[in-house]
Design a protein around this motif. Structure first.
Motif: not given
Length: 311
Positions: A27-33, A224-233
């Motif tokens: 879901l993260f890869n689909f929505a955030f990348k 949590e994945i986004n926090k590590r990838a982009a720096g914010f929850g």
């Protein structure tokens, strides 16, 4: 008394945890990348396609300039198109585009505001179009870039600039999140069309509506994945929290039949705002359809708001 073995329980529990993690990463890869194309529009708006491409043709033919932030840094470079008004003016609108769109997809709004006598600046957000960025920040980090674009407009147009912030969908949320920052006095008003109340609430809504998934544990894992990838929850990226600090007049526009960003989020944003505010719920309009249903009525309603706050 002999305690029952936990082994039969550990296997399904481990499987559930692993499955949730897998779903969350997908879901993260689909929505955030980032994606380097504009996805096809929704079925209900495909009937406007011919008119949309007329606006796109206009966008590429009208006199314009390419503007940059961090031009010499490929990893941080931001790109925008600046379209001067037909008659010299101090009024400029900065237009924020929607999710997985780009500055070209805002051509109809650019043309509308230029016909109203405005200079127009349309940036590509992080992770979109020609701007750098591996991830989509749903307006949260973009708000910091828009602060720089505001100062760039002031440098170009002058200290007596009058600036309007306008955005649709993710762009609506972007200008709502921007509203809580320390804005220069030159920013006079904001218009947010179908912006969400927060990234966390929007993701939770779509998890249930589109994917039939529970909020927990997927949303916290994605956050949590986004926090590590982009720096914010995701809990940080809140229009509601930022609008509570807003001091600029704001007009909220939302489609009555929006099932992507439900109209109740417009009311959440409206009630969070203490500055002068107006809300317009467009009957029978779906997500980001308010302009297309009746462009003249849309321009007229915006004109009424601007006549009050940007004379």
């Amino acid at each position: 008394m002999k305690m029952p073995s936990l082994k039969p329980l550990l296997i399904p529990l481990t499987a559930i945890t692993a499955g949730s993690a897998f779903v969350s990463y997908k879901l993260f890869n689909f929505a955030f990348k980032r994606v380097d194309y504009v996805p096809e529009t929704s079925k209900e708006k495909q009937k406007y396609a011919d008119k949309y491409y007329e606006y796109v043709d206009w966008f590429h033919s009208v006199p314009s300039e390419d503007w940059y932030l961090n031009e010499d840094n490929p990893d941080q470079k931001m790109v925008a198109t600046y379209i001067p008004a037909q008659t010299a003016t101090k009024k400029t609108v900065i237009i924020a585009h929607g999710y997985k769109g780009n500055r070209e997809t805002m051509a109809n709004y650019a043309k509308m505001f230029r016909s109203m006598g405005y200079n127009v600046l349309t940036p590509d957000d992080r992770g979109h179009g020609e701007s750098a960025g591996e991830y989509i920040s749903f307006g949260w980090l973009d708000r910091l870039d828009y602060l720089q674009w505001i100062h760039r407009v002031i440098e170009h147009v002058g200290e007596d600039s009058q600036i309007l912030l306008f955005g649709v969908s993710m762009g609506g949320a972007t200008v709502e999140m921007l509203s809580g920052e320390r804005l220069p006095d030159q920013v006079k008003a904001i218009i947010a069309d179908c912006g969400y109340s927060s990234v966390e609430e929007e993701l939770t809504y779509l998890l249930k509506k589109q994917y039939h998934l529970p909020e927990y544990p997927v949303e916290p894992m994605v956050s949590e994945i986004n926090k590590r990838a982009a720096g914010f929850g995701l809990e940080s990226a809140s229009s509601v929290k930022q609008l509570a600090k807003n001091q600029r007049p704001i007009l909220f526009i939302h489609g009555e039949k929006d099932t992507y960003v439900p109209a109740n989020m417009a009311y959440e944003n409206y009630h969070a705002t203490h500055a002068p505010k107006q809300i317009w719920i467009v009957k029978n309009a779906t997500h980001a359809e308010s302009f297309w249903r009746d462009p003249e009525a849309y321009q007229e309603r915006i004109g009424e708001f601007l006549n009050t706050y940007m004379k």
